[in-house]
Scaffold this motif. Structure first.
Motif: not given
Length: 211
Positions: A21-22, A99-103, A109-111, A147-153
């Motif tokens: 995801i961008a 924030l998660i450490d599982h690739e 999540v981002n997909t 939620f309005a927006e969510l993304r994972a790092a």
């Protein structure tokens, strides 16, 4: 109040990649950040959760004993727990950074986030959900849509503040007794992209200055 001397979840999120995801600078602005981790041991594992506002104010911490069948399922359980807790303390208009450490989980999540916004989009990444984690994944996807927006790092285990909570729930059980808090997000200005403002970026702003 934010605790000085430690990196806030926002800073960790800003410095970490968001798979599939961008991640332009203007998307770094989140109302809440959730760090989760899950651990597996034959003798028993655990789930760790840390939630903060965008200015580093702590909302919740959890360190819960658990008995997952493997480490992959533990990661899904931890994220499901973290998003459930946040959903009870944050409005549905909140923008959330995870924030998660599982690739693989971060990529899933981002997909799912993109698919929730555009059902006609054809993802390059195919969901691969561990066995015994399917119902947790359904719960995670429901929270993504809530939620309005969510993304994972994706962050490393060494940087994940939920790591110790997940790996030593017997030592951190006191965090579960912290008073429940509902911190409403403070307003902040989200920088707009050049296409939204009509102002060209610096690389193109003076391109025709000599014409």
């Amino acid at each position: 109040m934010a605790v000085y001397g430690r990196r806030t979840l926002r800073n960790l999120f800003d410095d970490s990649p968001t798979p599939h995801i961008a991640h332009p600078p203007r998307t770094h602005h989140r109302h809440f950040y959730v760090a989760t981790d899950g651990s597996y041991r034959e003798s028993g594992g655990g789930l760790g959760v840390v939630i903060e506002t965008h200015d580093g104010e702590r909302v919740a911490r959890l360190s819960v004993p658990d008995s997952p069948p493997d480490n992959n399922v533990a990661e899904y359980r931890a994220l499901h727990l973290g998003l459930d807790v946040l959903a009870t303390r944050a409005p549905p208009t909140a923008r959330v950074g995870v924030l998660i450490d599982h690739e693989n989980l971060a990529a899933n999540v981002n997909t799912a986030t993109i698919l929730a916004q555009d059902t006609d989009w054809l993802p390059n990444h195919q969901f691969t959900i561990p066995a015994n984690a399917e119902h947790h994944w359904r719960g995670i996807r429901a929270r993504i849509c809530g939620f309005a927006e969510l993304r994972a790092a994706q962050i490393s285990s060494g940087e994940n503040p939920a790591h110790s909570l997940a790996n030593a729930p017997d030592q951190y059980s006191h965090v579960n007794r912290e008073r429940a808090r509902c911190v409403l997000p403070q307003p902040f200005d989200v920088p707009q992209s050049p296409s939204e403002t009509g102002v060209p970026p610096p690389s193109r702003a003076d391109r025709h200055a000599g014409d």
